[in-house]
Design a protein around this motif. Structure first.
Motif, mmCIF file in Angstrom:
data_model
loop_
_atom_site.group_PDB
_atom_site.id
_atom_site.type_symbol
_atom_site.label_atom_id
_atom_site.label_comp_id
_atom_site.label_asym_id
_atom_site.label_seq_id
_atom_site.Cartn_x
_atom_site.Cartn_y
_atom_site.Cartn_z
ATOM 1 N N PHE A 148 0.865 -1.198 0.000
ATOM 2 C CA PHE A 148 0.000 0.000 0.000
ATOM 3 C C PHE A 148 0.900 1.246 0.000
ATOM 4 O O PHE A 148 1.921 1.275 0.689
ATOM 5 N N GLU A 222 -9.818 6.959 1.729
ATOM 6 C CA GLU A 222 -11.207 6.476 1.647
ATOM 7 C C GLU A 222 -12.122 7.699 1.695
ATOM 8 O O GLU A 222 -11.727 8.748 2.216
ATOM 9 N N TRP A 224 -14.808 10.266 2.966
ATOM 10 C CA TRP A 224 -15.344 10.668 4.282
ATOM 11 C C TRP A 224 -16.046 11.995 4.098
ATOM 12 O O TRP A 224 -15.721 12.784 3.220
ATOM 13 N N ILE A 243 -6.563 14.370 2.470
ATOM 14 C CA ILE A 243 -5.507 14.153 1.464
ATOM 15 C C ILE A 243 -5.964 13.065 0.507
ATOM 16 O O ILE A 243 -6.582 12.088 0.921
ATOM 17 N N GLU A 248 -2.088 4.278 -8.867
ATOM 18 C CA GLU A 248 -1.849 4.314 -10.311
ATOM 19 C C GLU A 248 -1.209 5.633 -10.738
ATOM 20 O O GLU A 248 -0.482 5.693 -11.723
ATOM 21 N N ASP A 312 -13.379 7.996 -9.526
ATOM 22 C CA ASP A 312 -13.749 8.852 -8.388
ATOM 23 C C ASP A 312 -14.639 9.999 -8.873
ATOM 24 O O ASP A 312 -14.353 10.633 -9.883
ATOM 25 N N VAL A 333 -14.057 14.105 -2.644
ATOM 26 C CA VAL A 333 -14.437 12.956 -3.470
ATOM 27 C C VAL A 333 -15.599 12.259 -2.765
ATOM 28 O O VAL A 333 -15.439 11.714 -1.673
ATOM 29 N N LYS A 432 -8.360 0.968 5.255
ATOM 30 C CA LYS A 432 -9.543 1.411 4.523
ATOM 31 C C LYS A 432 -10.759 0.654 5.066
ATOM 32 O O LYS A 432 -10.747 -0.586 5.104
#
Ligand code: DLL
Length: 441
Positions: A148, A222, A224, A243, A248, A312, A333, A432
């Protein structure tokens, strides 16, 4: 001592880049975009095939607006080139790889040159400074270390900024609490759901995190809601800052809120080009409209990403920000388009449910959504958890569930089943959070 109360930042990690006039950003982007497209086309067989199929070559790009003629890249393109065929340089020259497990099939592998790692650390340092971290701060890093990107991303960023890092990684929550108390970290890095877990375990140990020196939380990885932010600010006695990032494209630090406004995440446009598209028509949308975020890397050597569809859902704004940074802001997001549930014709994101639940009297900020079939239609059941100090008899739980059901119906417009659970019954996250259980078969 730095004055932390002033509105205009007394410190930016990279002031010249962060406050660059928008016209200069556009020129820089055009120049770097040409480089990135050529690098992808000349070194990655996948891009050669994709560009040829679309009838475009990098020299076709006269201005940034021409990018819309280039093909999108999607997650399956990375899987189809598993493990190392999407790279623009030989594997021997990579300094590091990361990977995400994904829920099904092959992991997505991403690679970095030494130069990429150096720029990543710089962008993370910039993000952390924007969030209010300062050189000399003690940073408790509870993002997971390993494949990760969260752990190592935050680690090298904090070091680059000149902070002292406590590299705890995720899990072992009681020990995390002890270290937070004993070392007195002022900055906390983890997922928002893990921050909730930490505060709860601390309370069980008789420690109120809000009374500790920690005053800044750098939370992401994730979705929120703003309601969750208010809850985190209050429970942890800190300022929670959002953040964003994805492996990718780089990892954490693609975009970050500023401590002054906390109103949208500055997307670092000297290294990334942001578009928002209509996920149905795939056409770029004007500034301010909601759609799918598409990102093109401008400086990545090992793995250029051209028009990567993030899935997203968000909006961009180029309105000036109180902090003086000139880079566009990605508004929160709200979720991923693959997380969107369609309940009797109403589109619902888990974060909308969260916004209703968090802050409701008597409820803990933990929830889970079960998605199942009711005849031919999708239906949801929401599990909420009552606070330990509340009445937990069966009648009280039923009454609470009814009340929540009513709120969800009146605010989001969907009818759902609600089950109120006893304190501690909803599983806690160490990274997550898994909020949606898809039981549609
Ligand atoms: O989650 C990188 C990261 C680490 C970001 C630490 C922030 C902090 P991935 O595991 O590749 O990378 O997951 C990327 O997570 O496409 C979003 O769907 C989601 N995500 C990341 N940050 C946010 C955020 C890391 N602030 C995927 N708000 C992304 C909402 C987020 N969703």
């Amino acid at each position: 001592m730095l004055d932390r109360s002033r509105k205009t930042p007394d410190f930016m990690f990279d002031r010249e880049a962060e406050t660059m006039p928008r016209a200069d950003i556009a020129d820089l982007q055009a120049e770097r975009l040409r480089w990135s497209l050529a690098r992808a086309y000349e070194n990655v067989p996948h891009y050669k095939r994709a560009f040829d199929a679309a009838g475009v070559t990098p020299d076709r790009l006269k201005s940034v607006a021409d990018l819309k003629h280039f093909p999108f890249t999607v997650k399956t393109d990375l899987r189809d080139n598993y493990p190392f065929d999407i790279f623009a340089m030989p594997r021997e020259q990579l300094a590091r790889v990361h990977a995400s497990s994904g829920t099904t099939g092959k992991p997505t592998v991403v690679g970095y040159s030494q130069g990429d790692l150096d720029r990543w650390a710089g962008l993370m340092a910039r993000s952390m400074a924007s969030a209010g971290f300062r050189p000399g701060d003690l940073v408790h890093n509870a993002y997971g270390y390993g494949l990760f990107t969260g752990g190592l991303g935050a680690h090298y960023g904090a070091e680059r900024l000149g902070c002292t890092v406590v590299p705890v990684s995720g899990g072992g929550t009681e020990r995390q609490v002890t270290l937070l108390r004993d070392f007195g970290a002022v900055d906390l890095c983890c997922t928002p759901s893990y921050a909730l877990n930490i505060v709860e375990i601390a309370a069980r140990m008789g420690i109120d995190i809000a009374t500790l020196p920690v005053r800044r939380g750098l939370f992401g990885a994730e979705p929120w809601s703003n309601e969750m932010r208010a809850e985190l600010d209050r429970r942890l006695g800190l300022k929670a800052v959002d953040i964003y990032g994805l492996s990718e494209i780089m990892g954490p630090g693609v975009a970050c809120e500023c401590d002054e406004a906390r109103d949208g995440l500055h997307g670092w446009e000297d290294h990334f080009l942001f578009e928002v598209i209509d996920p149905e028509t795939l056409e770029p949308l004007p500034m301010g409209e909601q759609g799918e975020l598409v990102i093109t890397t401008l400086t990545k050597e090992a793995m250029p990403m051209i028009r990567y569809r993030t899935r997203d859902i968000t909006r961009l704004t180029d309105a000036p920000c109180a902090c003086g940074r000139s880079h566009v802001r990605i508004l929160r997001v709200t979720g991923r388009d693959d997380d969107m549930m369609i309940i009797r014709g109403v589109n619902v994101y888990p974060s909308q449910v969260e916004a209703v639940l968090v802050g409701l009297a008597g409820l803990a900020p933990h929830y889970r959504i079960r998605l199942f079939k009711e005849g031919p239609l999708d239906a949801i059941a929401v599990e909420v958890e009552v606070l330990p100090e509340c009445d937990c008899c069966e009648a009280a739980l039923i009454a609470k569930a009814r009340e929540v059901c009513h709120h969800i119906k009146s605010i989001i417009g969907v009818t759902c089943t609600v089950n109120a659970r006893l304190p501690g019954e909803i599983p806690r996250s160490e990274g997550k959070a898994v909020r949606v259980l898809d039981e549609r078969g």
